[in-house]
Motif scaffolding. Structure first.
Motif, PDB file in Angstrom:
ATOM      1  N   LEU A 184       0.850  -1.193   0.000  1.00 28.51           N
ATOM      2  CA  LEU A 184       0.000   0.000   0.000  1.00 28.51           C
ATOM      3  C   LEU A 184       0.881   1.236   0.000  1.00 28.51           C
ATOM      4  O   LEU A 184       1.903   1.271   0.685  1.00 28.51           O
ATOM      5  CB  LEU A 184      -0.852   0.061   1.279  1.00 28.51           C
ATOM      6  CG  LEU A 184      -2.221  -0.573   1.302  1.00 28.51           C
ATOM      7  CD1 LEU A 184      -2.846  -0.385   2.678  1.00 28.51           C
ATOM      8  CD2 LEU A 184      -3.119  -0.020   0.232  1.00 28.51           C
ATOM      9  N   ASN A 185       0.464   2.236  -0.749  1.00 26.92           N
ATOM     10  CA  ASN A 185       1.078   3.553  -0.682  1.00 26.92           C
ATOM     11  C   ASN A 185      -0.003   4.518  -0.236  1.00 26.92           C
ATOM     12  O   ASN A 185      -1.091   4.562  -0.830  1.00 26.92           O
ATOM     13  CB  ASN A 185       1.640   3.973  -2.039  1.00 26.92           C
ATOM     14  CG  ASN A 185       2.818   3.114  -2.426  1.00 26.92           C
ATOM     15  OD1 ASN A 185       3.671   2.792  -1.606  1.00 26.92           O
ATOM     16  ND2 ASN A 185       2.879   2.719  -3.688  1.00 26.92           N
ATOM     17  N   LEU A 186       0.274   5.251   0.829  1.00 33.98           N
ATOM     18  CA  LEU A 186      -0.669   6.204   1.401  1.00 33.98           C
ATOM     19  C   LEU A 186      -0.135   7.609   1.222  1.00 33.98           C
ATOM     20  O   LEU A 186       1.063   7.852   1.424  1.00 33.98           O
ATOM     21  CB  LEU A 186      -0.874   5.910   2.892  1.00 33.98           C
ATOM     22  CG  LEU A 186      -1.189   4.463   3.272  1.00 33.98           C
ATOM     23  CD1 LEU A 186      -1.292   4.340   4.787  1.00 33.98           C
ATOM     24  CD2 LEU A 186      -2.446   3.984   2.592  1.00 33.98           C
ATOM     25  N   TYR A 187      -1.033   8.531   0.890  1.00 32.10           N
ATOM     26  CA  TYR A 187      -0.659   9.921   0.674  1.00 32.10           C
ATOM     27  C   TYR A 187      -1.534  10.793   1.575  1.00 32.10           C
ATOM     28  O   TYR A 187      -2.756  10.679   1.537  1.00 32.10           O
ATOM     29  CB  TYR A 187      -0.837  10.296  -0.800  1.00 32.10           C
ATOM     30  CG  TYR A 187      -0.097   9.349  -1.713  1.00 32.10           C
ATOM     31  CD1 TYR A 187       1.255   9.518  -1.970  1.00 32.10           C
ATOM     32  CD2 TYR A 187      -0.744   8.262  -2.286  1.00 32.10           C
ATOM     33  CE1 TYR A 187       1.945   8.631  -2.786  1.00 32.10           C
ATOM     34  CE2 TYR A 187      -0.066   7.366  -3.103  1.00 32.10           C
ATOM     35  CZ  TYR A 187       1.279   7.553  -3.348  1.00 32.10           C
ATOM     36  OH  TYR A 187       1.955   6.671  -4.151  1.00 32.10           O
TER      37      TYR A 187
ATOM     38  N   ALA B 273      -5.041   6.461  -1.234  1.00 32.78           N
ATOM     39  CA  ALA B 273      -4.338   5.190  -1.095  1.00 32.78           C
ATOM     40  C   ALA B 273      -4.366   4.439  -2.416  1.00 32.78           C
ATOM     41  O   ALA B 273      -5.361   4.480  -3.140  1.00 32.78           O
ATOM     42  CB  ALA B 273      -4.976   4.334   0.002  1.00 32.78           C
ATOM     43  N   GLU B 274      -3.271   3.767  -2.725  1.00 34.90           N
ATOM     44  CA  GLU B 274      -3.173   2.901  -3.888  1.00 34.90           C
ATOM     45  C   GLU B 274      -2.297   1.728  -3.515  1.00 34.90           C
ATOM     46  O   GLU B 274      -1.613   1.770  -2.494  1.00 34.90           O
ATOM     47  CB  GLU B 274      -2.624   3.661  -5.096  1.00 34.90           C
ATOM     48  CG  GLU B 274      -1.298   4.367  -4.874  1.00 34.90           C
ATOM     49  CD  GLU B 274      -0.071   3.603  -5.340  1.00 34.90           C
ATOM     50  OE1 GLU B 274      -0.224   2.525  -5.947  1.00 34.90           O
ATOM     51  OE2 GLU B 274       1.036   4.055  -5.074  1.00 34.90           O
ATOM     52  N   GLY B 275      -2.332   0.671  -4.324  1.00 34.57           N
ATOM     53  CA  GLY B 275      -1.541  -0.470  -3.933  1.00 34.57           C
ATOM     54  C   GLY B 275      -1.429  -1.540  -4.982  1.00 34.57           C
ATOM     55  O   GLY B 275      -1.852  -1.375  -6.130  1.00 34.57           O
ATOM     56  N   VAL B 276      -0.837  -2.658  -4.556  1.00 33.12           N
ATOM     57  CA  VAL B 276      -0.628  -3.822  -5.407  1.00 33.12           C
ATOM     58  C   VAL B 276      -1.261  -5.019  -4.704  1.00 33.12           C
ATOM     59  O   VAL B 276      -0.934  -5.323  -3.547  1.00 33.12           O
ATOM     60  CB  VAL B 276       0.871  -4.066  -5.672  1.00 33.12           C
ATOM     61  CG1 VAL B 276       1.060  -5.320  -6.517  1.00 33.12           C
ATOM     62  CG2 VAL B 276       1.514  -2.855  -6.329  1.00 33.12           C
ATOM     63  N   LEU B 277      -2.146  -5.676  -5.418  1.00 36.55           N
ATOM     64  CA  LEU B 277      -2.869  -6.849  -4.939  1.00 36.55           C
ATOM     65  C   LEU B 277      -2.300  -8.084  -5.640  1.00 36.55           C
ATOM     66  O   LEU B 277      -2.084  -8.053  -6.841  1.00 36.55           O
ATOM     67  CB  LEU B 277      -4.350  -6.674  -5.294  1.00 36.55           C
ATOM     68  CG  LEU B 277      -5.318  -7.814  -5.080  1.00 36.55           C
ATOM     69  CD1 LEU B 277      -5.563  -8.029  -3.588  1.00 36.55           C
ATOM     70  CD2 LEU B 277      -6.648  -7.507  -5.785  1.00 36.55           C
TER      71      LEU B 277
ATOM     72  N   PRO C  46      -1.661 -10.473   8.778  1.00 42.84           N
ATOM     73  CA  PRO C  46      -0.542  -9.541   8.766  1.00 42.84           C
ATOM     74  C   PRO C  46      -0.799  -8.404   7.782  1.00 42.84           C
ATOM     75  O   PRO C  46      -1.371  -8.614   6.707  1.00 42.84           O
ATOM     76  CB  PRO C  46       0.641 -10.403   8.327  1.00 42.84           C
ATOM     77  CG  PRO C  46       0.017 -11.493   7.487  1.00 42.84           C
ATOM     78  CD  PRO C  46      -1.345 -11.730   8.095  1.00 42.84           C
ATOM     79  N   PHE C  47      -0.378  -7.207   8.168  1.00 44.36           N
ATOM     80  CA  PHE C  47      -0.610  -6.028   7.349  1.00 44.36           C
ATOM     81  C   PHE C  47       0.304  -6.040   6.118  1.00 44.36           C
ATOM     82  O   PHE C  47       1.378  -6.649   6.142  1.00 44.36           O
ATOM     83  CB  PHE C  47      -0.368  -4.755   8.159  1.00 44.36           C
ATOM     84  CG  PHE C  47      -1.286  -4.616   9.334  1.00 44.36           C
ATOM     85  CD1 PHE C  47      -2.659  -4.588   9.168  1.00 44.36           C
ATOM     86  CD2 PHE C  47      -0.779  -4.522  10.623  1.00 44.36           C
ATOM     87  CE1 PHE C  47      -3.513  -4.463  10.251  1.00 44.36           C
ATOM     88  CE2 PHE C  47      -1.624  -4.388  11.717  1.00 44.36           C
ATOM     89  CZ  PHE C  47      -2.992  -4.365  11.526  1.00 44.36           C
ATOM     90  N   PRO C  48      -0.117  -5.357   5.051  1.00 43.83           N
ATOM     91  CA  PRO C  48       0.735  -5.274   3.861  1.00 43.83           C
ATOM     92  C   PRO C  48       1.956  -4.389   4.116  1.00 43.83           C
ATOM     93  O   PRO C  48       1.975  -3.602   5.072  1.00 43.83           O
ATOM     94  CB  PRO C  48      -0.186  -4.634   2.817  1.00 43.83           C
ATOM     95  CG  PRO C  48      -1.196  -3.875   3.604  1.00 43.83           C
ATOM     96  CD  PRO C  48      -1.382  -4.636   4.888  1.00 43.83           C
ATOM     97  N   ALA C  49       2.947  -4.515   3.256  1.00 42.44           N
ATOM     98  CA  ALA C  49       4.037  -3.545   3.240  1.00 42.44           C
ATOM     99  C   ALA C  49       3.409  -2.194   2.911  1.00 42.44           C
ATOM    100  O   ALA C  49       2.361  -2.124   2.254  1.00 42.44           O
ATOM    101  CB  ALA C  49       5.072  -3.939   2.192  1.00 42.44           C
ATOM    102  N   ARG C  50       4.049  -1.099   3.383  1.00 42.55           N
ATOM    103  CA  ARG C  50       3.368   0.182   3.229  1.00 42.55           C
ATOM    104  C   ARG C  50       4.347   1.340   3.242  1.00 42.55           C
ATOM    105  O   ARG C  50       5.391   1.282   3.887  1.00 42.55           O
ATOM    106  CB  ARG C  50       2.383   0.344   4.385  1.00 42.55           C
ATOM    107  CG  ARG C  50       1.435   1.490   4.248  1.00 42.55           C
ATOM    108  CD  ARG C  50       0.568   1.616   5.464  1.00 42.55           C
ATOM    109  NE  ARG C  50       1.259   2.414   6.474  1.00 42.55           N
ATOM    110  CZ  ARG C  50       0.738   2.784   7.628  1.00 42.55           C
ATOM    111  NH1 ARG C  50      -0.482   2.396   7.948  1.00 42.55           N
ATOM    112  NH2 ARG C  50       1.416   3.509   8.473  1.00 42.55           N
ATOM    113  N   ALA C  51       3.962   2.385   2.554  1.00 39.71           N
ATOM    114  CA  ALA C  51       4.648   3.676   2.640  1.00 39.71           C
ATOM    115  C   ALA C  51       3.583   4.721   2.944  1.00 39.71           C
ATOM    116  O   ALA C  51       2.444   4.598   2.494  1.00 39.71           O
ATOM    117  CB  ALA C  51       5.356   4.006   1.332  1.00 39.71           C
ATOM    118  N   ALA C  52       3.943   5.723   3.719  1.00 38.92           N
ATOM    119  CA  ALA C  52       3.057   6.860   3.986  1.00 38.92           C
ATOM    120  C   ALA C  52       3.845   8.112   3.638  1.00 38.92           C
ATOM    121  O   ALA C  52       4.933   8.338   4.178  1.00 38.92           O
ATOM    122  CB  ALA C  52       2.612   6.875   5.441  1.00 38.92           C
ATOM    123  N   VAL C  53       3.281   8.918   2.746  1.00 34.40           N
ATOM    124  CA  VAL C  53       3.998  10.056   2.200  1.00 34.40           C
ATOM    125  C   VAL C  53       3.191  11.328   2.415  1.00 34.40           C
ATOM    126  O   VAL C  53       1.993  11.364   2.117  1.00 34.40           O
ATOM    127  CB  VAL C  53       4.238   9.855   0.681  1.00 34.40           C
ATOM    128  CG1 VAL C  53       4.999  11.016   0.079  1.00 34.40           C
ATOM    129  CG2 VAL C  53       4.971   8.534   0.430  1.00 34.40           C
TER     130      VAL C  53
END
Length: 132
Positions: A80-83, A124-128, A104-111
């Motif tokens: 997940l990428n969070l903005y 939020a956007e991500g890879v499934l 377990p939670f996904p790998a993530r970035a928060a920007v």
């Protein structure tokens, strides 16, 4: 030559329609690339932004609708990428994400970003990755 990758466009009316030149998601094999979701109500295409909590919940609901349309579940999101326009909202995002996503939670970035489309405060956007 190698096998050609077939790209499948994912669309659902349960999430906001694209507001630009993009698809809600694109599936390549068992991997689905989820476009960014902002807190638009899919029925009205207006921001669901009474509070930051409302925005966060709407974004995750929109993302979940696209995941479901792709044949997946939230627990299959690998990244997940969070903005956020205000990193002061980081703790609210963490709290609501813990309610919505199973461990377990996904790998993530928060920007932290200066602005988001339509004045949203969260995206939020991500890879499934779907089960084989």
């Amino acid at each position: 030559m190698g096998a050609e990758t077939v790209r499948e466009i994912i669309h659902t009316d349960q999430a906001p329609k694209a507001i630009g030149s993009y698809s809600q998601a694109v599936r390549c094999g068992q991997t689905v690339y989820l476009s960014g979701q902002i807190p638009l109500d899919p029925a009205t295409m207006t921001l669901d932004n009474a509070s930051i909590d409302d925005e966060i919940r709407r974004v995750f609901a929109n993302l979940g609708a696209v995941v479901k349309a792709a044949g997946g579940r939230l627990d299959q999101i690998a990244k997940l990428n969070l903005y956020l326009t205000d990193l002061g909202d980081f703790e609210r995002v963490n709290a609501i994400m813990a309610e919505v996503f199973p461990e377990p939670f996904p790998a993530r970035a928060a920007v932290g970003v200066a602005a988001l489309p339509k004045g949203a405060r969260f995206e939020a956007e991500g890879v499934l990755v779907l089960d084989a």
